[in-house]
Structure formats: C-alpha cells, structure tokens
Design an enzyme around this catalytic site. Sequence first.
Site, PDB file in Angstrom:
ATOM      1  N   CYS A   1      -2.712   9.329   2.482  1.00 60.18           N
ATOM      2  CA  CYS A   1      -2.290   8.677   1.231  1.00 60.18           C
ATOM      3  C   CYS A   1      -3.324   8.884   0.139  1.00 60.18           C
ATOM      4  O   CYS A   1      -2.984   9.109  -1.012  1.00 60.18           O
ATOM      5  CB  CYS A   1      -2.043   7.188   1.473  1.00 60.18           C
ATOM      6  SG  CYS A   1      -3.433   6.332   2.206  1.00 60.18           S
TER       7      CYS A   1
ATOM      8  N   GLU B   1       0.884  -1.172   0.000  1.00 58.06           N
ATOM      9  CA  GLU B   1       0.000   0.000   0.000  1.00 58.06           C
ATOM     10  C   GLU B   1       0.918   1.217   0.000  1.00 58.06           C
ATOM     11  O   GLU B   1       1.426   1.618   1.047  1.00 58.06           O
ATOM     12  CB  GLU B   1      -0.897   0.000   1.242  1.00 58.06           C
ATOM     13  CG  GLU B   1      -1.866  -1.162   1.341  1.00 58.06           C
ATOM     14  CD  GLU B   1      -2.977  -1.092   0.304  1.00 58.06           C
ATOM     15  OE1 GLU B   1      -3.109  -0.055  -0.364  1.00 58.06           O
ATOM     16  OE2 GLU B   1      -3.685  -2.095   0.144  1.00 58.06           O
TER      17      GLU B   1
END
Length: 498
Positions: free
Chosen positions: A279, A245
């Site tokens: 993010c 990720e």
Amino acid sequence: MTAVRVPGLPIIEAGQLVSTSPATGAEAGRLPIATAADVQQAVDRARAASEWWVGLGFTGRRQRLLRWRALLAQRIEQLAELVHVEGGKPVADAIVEIVTAIEHIDWAARNARRVLGPRRVRSRLILAEFSGHLEYQPHGVVGVIGPWNYPVFTPVGSAAYALAAGNTVVLKPSEYTPATGQWLVDSFAEVVGEQPVFTAVHGLGDVGAALCRSGVDKIAFTGSTATARKVMAACAESLTPVLIEGGGKDAMIVDSDANLDAAAEACVWGGMTNAGQTCIGIERVYAVDPIFDAFVDKVVAKASRLTVGPEGTDIGPITMPSQVDVIRRHIEAAVSSGGRAVLGGPSAVQPPYVHPTVLVDVPEDSAAIREETFGPTLTINRVRDADEAVARANALSYGLGGSVFGRRRAVSIAGRLRSGMASVNSTLTFAGMSTLPFGGTGDSGFGRIHGEDGLREFGRTKATTRRRARSLLPSMTFERTPADVARLVKAIKVLYGR
Ligand code: NDP
C-alpha cells in the site's frame, strides 16, 4: 468461484475456504466459511469475553501480549514460511513483515497504560474549582478486516493496539490469506486460552460485510478504497465508527542534491519489495532534471539484477491472479501513450510473475500514474524542480505515504507532501516505527494505527470533571444571583477583554 484451479485463487469446497499458493497452486490452508449467524456468534462470544479481558487491566493484558509477541518471535520462520506459501511473498520479505508486527505488539503492550490510562488534566481559571480527568476506555468488540498483501503486519497493526486498549477482536482475514489469519489467532489462544478474546471468521467479502453489520463497536478496515466505501456504507446503518486504511499511489521525489546511489537502492526496494504489492509502495518517482538521467540509469542497473521466481528470489508471484491484468493494462497504457519502458515492459508480464519494469516519461493522466498498480513497476518522470515534483505528487486523491531524497530541502519537501506519512532518505520506514502513527488522507482513508494515535483510535474518550471546592463565581446553576452574573461579566472582561 471457478471450477478451474488457478494457482493462488481461493476455492470453496464443501463449505470450506481453501487458499492456494500463487506459485504452485498447492493447497495452503482450509478453513470453514462463516455464515452470517457464525459471524454474529463470534461477535457475541467476543463481547462476553470483554469483561474478563478488561478485568485483566493494563498489567495483565501487557503480560499476555508480551507472551504472544515472544511466541511470534520464536516461531518467526514457521509463520514466514506460511506467509510465503499462501501469498507467494519471498521468505525474506515475510520475515521483515513479521519483525515489524512483533515490534508493534511490544510497543502497544508496553505503552497502553501510559497513553490510555486515567490521568488528571489541568483546569483553567474558569471552572478552577473542578479537577479534570481523562481516560480512554475500550470500545468493546473491534472487528478487524484485513487485506492479503501484508497478512501479518496489517491485522496486527490494528488488533494488537485494539487488544492492548482492552477490546476483544474478531478478525476477518482476506480470502487469499485465511490460514495466516488463523495462525495469528491460534497463537494468541495459546497465551490467552481462557476466553475467546481474539478470534477469526473466514470467507469472502460477504463475511466482512456481515462483520460490519454484527453490532461490533468499531471496524478497523485495511484494504482497497473501493471496498472501504462499502464498509463505510454498511457501518453507517448503525453509526458504527470506522478506521480506514485504504489504498495509495505513493510518490518519491529525488532532489538535485540527493545521494543517487542511496536513492536508487531505496526506490527499487520501495517499489518492488513484495512484488510491488505494498500500500505504501513507491509507484511514482519524480526526479529533477539535472540528476534525472543518472538516477534512471542507477535504478535500471539495480532493478535489472533482481531475481524473479517461486523460491529464494527477490520477487515472487503476483498474489491475486486478477491483478496481473491490471499491471499489464497499466504498462501498456504507459507505453501506448508515449511513455518508454527502459526496463521490462509489456513482455515482463509472465503470469504469475511480473519482471521488474521501469517506465519513464509517462503522461500524468495515464492509468500507470493515477491508479494503484500493485506490481513491481515504477514510473519515473522528469521534473523541473522540487516544486513541480510536489505539485505532481499531490495531484492525486490518494494521500498515504511518500519519500524524499535530498539534503538541504528534503525535510521541508516531505512536509509539503499531502500524505499521512513520509520518509526522508529512505522508503517505507515509518511503517516499522511503532512510536509513529500510520495512516493516510483523502482516498487513502482516515484514522490511525500505530503509536499513541493508534492506541487512542481503539479507546472511547472519557472526560470527567470533579468538584474540588465551592464555586466563587457560580454560573451553571439556577441558584446564581444577578450579582453572581455581574461578577462573572466583570471577571471575563478582566481575563479576556484585552
Ligand atoms: P480489498 O479491499 O479487496 O479487501 C480487503 C478486505 O475486505 C478483505 O478481507 C476482503 O475480503 C474484505 N471485503 C471485501 N468486500 C467486503 C465488503 N463488502 N464488506 C466488508 N469487507 C469486505 O483489498 P485487498 O485485499 O485486495 O488488499 C489490497 C488493498 O489494500 C490495496 O488497495 C492496498 O493499497 C490496501 N492496503 C492498504 C494498507 C494501508 O495500511 N493503508 C495496507 C495494506 C493494503 P475478501 O478478501 O474475502 O474479498
């Protein structure tokens, strides 16, 4: 590490990692730093605990995970306060983060058996005499490496799913948020006290690297793309599978028929929540020409009302002191290359705070457009139409999330974004929907947490065939005769030859 105490910068003292508040410099947590041998021991203990955890079955694990979820819900204020002190995140943002983590634990616990448990799969005419069986068995020990920006949501997004799937977990939290990571494993130990099923090791990047080389059966990494490359390289040595990720530079597209008030509200939230250190945060906005000016005005009006400071504000300090320089560089690069700051600008950078900044007409080759900024900044560029917006949004190697505001075309535009996730007429909402997989493409990584895909990520696929009857067309045996082969050829022509 430096001898000068910079607020927020972790300190090493007498073999201990000391995290500090980025707002005040006050000590937030103190944890022993793990040596490579300690990491190995933690993984060995987790491996020994595996058999017991697997033995609880889906039902037993579900009970324990739901009890852990309940503990988090009961103590949400306490955990939010710790996240606030250690990372600087406003308490309200921390609450929202923990709420999503609780939801993910709940869903993973309740759905693991359905998604991963043994099931029969249909066979076809070829091999019709066999039944097919599928299940997802635990890998064993999963190493979870987490970042500081969402120190509850990110590790839980991997760990809860890995645990529900029957794995034991060793967590390496970010050096900026070790106390939050320790809080998670300590609270888990209150409901699973028998065995070290979920534990943490603390330290700097070398501790994460040691975890990659410790013989764990899978690494679930959340962090920057640069570190992801190192993690993959370390894991390649032992063919340890990895879930990545990584970072992002998510775009929002505002089409001509968008509700501009709603779009501006979501844009400011998506770009500036957690001081923009997200993010999946909105960093780039492409608004079509007819609504561009009105949209920018609304964004500026809303963003200029945000409060900045240590307590009770909308925007807290920048968690990682060195990130302030990155944010400053991006703002200066945008302005010096022809962009305009319609709110904030270089003077908005007042360490450890950065005030809301909105930049327009920023050249597409600027660092402010191409690199992850991780600050409460937005670039808004004018585009001719949605097609140009999609082309620009897709021009980067990142591909994490994205957002589209509009009516008629919004869903189809969202589908054209080269990203793992998108939200239509909202921002970031896919992160909280436990039924949906979370993850990106390109430099944003691969593999998925959350949802059914997220559970399967932590299961080793096991496919089994079982004979139900004698083979009418025996082929996978040396006992077959030329006549059997001839009949097989005939059958295939009838079945597939037209
Ligand atoms: P980093 O990549 O710097 O660190 C992530 C984790 O990796 C930390 O625990 C870090 O430890 C550890 N680490 C550092 N070096 C190594 C190594 N060589 N081997 C193994 N582990 C190592 O990211 P940040 O903590 O700065 O987090 C911010 C980044 O995370 C942003 O790019 C953001 O976009 C991304 N992110 C992605 C998310 C997603 O779901 N896609 C969600 C949230 C964030 P230490 O802290 O001690 O250096």
